[in-house]
Design an enzyme around this catalytic site. Structure first.
Site, PDB file in Angstrom:
ATOM      1  N   TYR A 139       0.837  -1.210   0.000  1.00 48.07           N
ATOM      2  CA  TYR A 139       0.000   0.000   0.000  1.00 48.07           C
ATOM      3  C   TYR A 139       0.869   1.257   0.000  1.00 48.07           C
ATOM      4  O   TYR A 139       0.690   2.157  -0.828  1.00 48.07           O
ATOM      5  CB  TYR A 139      -0.930  -0.018   1.222  1.00 48.07           C
ATOM      6  CG  TYR A 139      -1.549   1.328   1.533  1.00 48.07           C
ATOM      7  CD1 TYR A 139      -2.569   1.857   0.743  1.00 48.07           C
ATOM      8  CD2 TYR A 139      -1.100   2.097   2.616  1.00 48.07           C
ATOM      9  CE1 TYR A 139      -3.124   3.102   1.013  1.00 48.07           C
ATOM     10  CE2 TYR A 139      -1.647   3.337   2.897  1.00 48.07           C
ATOM     11  CZ  TYR A 139      -2.656   3.834   2.103  1.00 48.07           C
ATOM     12  OH  TYR A 139      -3.201   5.068   2.377  1.00 48.07           O
TER      13      TYR A 139
HETATM   14  N1  LIG Z   1      -7.929   7.115   6.524  1.00 47.51           N
HETATM   15  C1  LIG Z   1      -6.651   7.353   6.788  1.00 47.51           C
HETATM   16  O1  LIG Z   1      -6.208   7.315   7.941  1.00 47.51           O
HETATM   17  C2  LIG Z   1      -5.687   7.695   5.676  1.00 47.51           C
HETATM   18  C3  LIG Z   1      -4.343   7.892   6.006  1.00 47.51           C
HETATM   19  C4  LIG Z   1      -3.458   8.197   4.982  1.00 47.51           C
HETATM   20  C5  LIG Z   1      -3.900   8.330   3.681  1.00 47.51           C
HETATM   21  N2  LIG Z   1      -5.207   8.117   3.388  1.00 47.51           N
HETATM   22  C6  LIG Z   1      -5.646   8.263   2.001  1.00 47.51           C
HETATM   23  O2  LIG Z   1      -6.800   9.095   1.995  1.00 47.51           O
HETATM   24  C7  LIG Z   1      -7.688   8.684   0.969  1.00 47.51           C
HETATM   25  C8  LIG Z   1      -9.084   8.421   1.540  1.00 47.51           C
HETATM   26  O3  LIG Z   1      -8.983   7.375   2.506  1.00 47.51           O
HETATM   27  P1  LIG Z   1     -10.265   6.847   3.279  1.00 47.51           P
HETATM   28  O4  LIG Z   1      -9.808   6.343   4.596  1.00 47.51           O
HETATM   29  O5  LIG Z   1     -11.358   7.862   3.201  1.00 47.51           O
HETATM   30  O6  LIG Z   1     -10.633   5.569   2.379  1.00 47.51           O
HETATM   31  P2  LIG Z   1     -12.048   5.011   1.842  1.00 47.51           P
HETATM   32  O7  LIG Z   1     -11.800   3.622   1.407  1.00 47.51           O
HETATM   33  O8  LIG Z   1     -13.111   5.245   2.852  1.00 47.51           O
HETATM   34  O9  LIG Z   1     -12.318   5.938   0.582  1.00 47.51           O
HETATM   35  C9  LIG Z   1     -11.718   5.710  -0.678  1.00 47.51           C
HETATM   36  C10 LIG Z   1     -12.826   5.674  -1.726  1.00 47.51           C
HETATM   37  O10 LIG Z   1     -12.234   5.552  -3.008  1.00 47.51           O
HETATM   38  C11 LIG Z   1     -13.099   4.754  -3.816  1.00 47.51           C
HETATM   39  N3  LIG Z   1     -12.308   4.203  -4.934  1.00 47.51           N
HETATM   40  C12 LIG Z   1     -11.279   3.321  -4.845  1.00 47.51           C
HETATM   41  N4  LIG Z   1     -10.822   3.045  -6.072  1.00 47.51           N
HETATM   42  C13 LIG Z   1     -11.543   3.788  -6.962  1.00 47.51           C
HETATM   43  C14 LIG Z   1     -11.531   3.922  -8.373  1.00 47.51           C
HETATM   44  N5  LIG Z   1     -10.697   3.214  -9.134  1.00 47.51           N
HETATM   45  N6  LIG Z   1     -12.421   4.773  -8.943  1.00 47.51           N
HETATM   46  C15 LIG Z   1     -13.291   5.478  -8.179  1.00 47.51           C
HETATM   47  N7  LIG Z   1     -13.361   5.376  -6.822  1.00 47.51           N
HETATM   48  C16 LIG Z   1     -12.490   4.534  -6.229  1.00 47.51           C
HETATM   49  C17 LIG Z   1     -13.625   3.704  -2.874  1.00 47.51           C
HETATM   50  O11 LIG Z   1     -14.827   3.119  -3.307  1.00 47.51           O
HETATM   51  C18 LIG Z   1     -13.784   4.492  -1.569  1.00 47.51           C
HETATM   52  O12 LIG Z   1     -15.106   4.952  -1.399  1.00 47.51           O
HETATM   53  C19 LIG Z   1      -7.033   7.462   0.322  1.00 47.51           C
HETATM   54  O13 LIG Z   1      -6.312   7.911  -0.803  1.00 47.51           O
HETATM   55  C20 LIG Z   1      -6.082   6.945   1.373  1.00 47.51           C
HETATM   56  O14 LIG Z   1      -4.989   6.262   0.805  1.00 47.51           O
HETATM   57  C21 LIG Z   1      -6.103   7.792   4.364  1.00 47.51           C
END
Ligand SMILES: NC(=O)c1ccc[n+]([C@@H]2O[C@H](COP(=O)([O-])OP(=O)(O)OC[C@H]3O[C@@H](n4cnc5c(N)ncnc54)[C@H](O)[C@@H]3O)[C@@H](O)[C@H]2O)c1
Length: 305
Positions: A139
């Protein structure tokens, strides 16, 4: 302004889309509702938002009408070794490349959601942005690849991109695979919580609305090419957050211990000097206040179910 939020049905993306709408912006969400966790939860997150069902890794993208794209869509989670790896490549690398390609063609700014996972076991804590990245999980590697792709599109095609490295976001609607929702569910139901590792692993937990504020400020004011940590002010161990949630709930947790999982970092601690200097952003929500909000939100959802 007119903005696109990818991943708008997800945890952070849905809060971001709501905040942008509340600030008077026009927001179009994109999400393909992957089944990484229950898509019904994503439908609930997306309620009241304009979310188009598109897969960024294959559907046609046109950002010409927009002032900016917040690229949050991804396959999250550090447990990314093994058979699931192709999903990480598709949703984190291919999708990011296609977003950057379309944004560069349209001349549209992108704020890219990267992650503290790019650091792995960092050389320094708190960790500044110029620390050599050494991700421990596939990841983290795909997130770092996204950062490099943004840089390559900037150099090759003039893409205006800003990279944000989010550190462990939490709060209402947090992804159910993450620790706090599992702790809260176990406290609420009296069930057991499985803790991976000794509980002394620590994180710069960041309240989701602080993450949202940093993301909007980055879109509005960050210099092109900036790479910025977005991390909460308090570092806490899992054991400390469990105690805090026990105190907030007035209940005690039944903890089952399992060995640590490959890809999990021992520690994250953000150095937020750069984002403070460039954007004037600081995390505003204490861990206690944020966890209280999450506990209360979970109780409301439970009572509606
Ligand atoms: N939550 C955390 O603590 C955290 C920490 C660091 C980075 N991030 C980054 O922040 C972002 C949001 O994270 P989150 O926790 O809200 O995750 P999440 O899984 O709740 O949201 C991500 C969304 O992206 C959608 N998605 C995935 N692939 C897709 C595609 N090919 N086309 C369209 N939609 C697609 C999924 O359906 C999902 O709803 C991500 O990029 C994640 O890597 C999150």
């Amino acid at each position: 302004m007119r903005y696109v939020v990818t991943g708008a049905a997800g945890f952070i993306g849905s809060h971001l889309a709501e905040a942008l709408g509340a600030a008077g912006h026009e927001v179009v969400g994109i999400d393909c509702f992957t089944d990484y966790y229950d898509p019904a939860l994503k439908q609930q997150n997306a309620r009241g938002l304009d979310v188009r069902r598109l897969d960024l890794s294959e559907d046609e993208l046109d950002f010409t009408r927009f002032d900016g794209v917040f690229h949050l869509a991804a396959q999250p989670g550090v447990r990314s070794f093994g058979d699931v790896f192709p999903l990480y490549v598709r949703h984190n690398v291919l999708a990011a490349q296609r977003v950057f390609e379309a944004a560069a063609a349209a001349g549209t700014r992108v704020v890219f959601a990267s992650s503290s996972s790019v650091y792995g076991e960092a050389e320094r804590y708190p960790t500044p942005e110029d620390t050599p990245p050494r991700p421990l999980s596939p990841y983290g590697i795909t997130k770092l690849t996204g950062e490099h792709l943004a840089g390559a599109y900037a150099r090759g095609f003039g893409l205006d991109a800003v990279v944000l490295r989010y550190f462990n976001a939490y709060g209402p609607r947090q992804r159910p695979d993450m620790a706090f929702p599992r702790v809260i569910a176990a406290l609420a139901s009296g069930g057991a919580f499985t803790l991976f590792g000794d509980g002394e692993q620590s994180r710069s937990f960041t309240y989701v609305l602080d993450v949202v504020e940093a993301s909007i400020r980055a879109m509005e004011d960050a210099p092109s090419g900036a790479v910025l940590n977005v991390g909460g002010g308090e570092e806490a161990t899992m054991n400390e957050t469990i105690s805090l949630l026990e105190r907030i709930s007035g209940r005690s947790l039944d903890v089952r211990r399992e060995p640590a999982v490959a890809g999990d970092q021992r520690r994250t601690k953000a150095d937020t000097g750069r984002i403070r200097a460039q954007l004037g952003w600081e995390p505003r929500t204490s861990l206690e206040a944020g966890l209280r909000a999450q506990w209360e939100w979970a109780a409301t959802v439970e009572s509606r179910a």
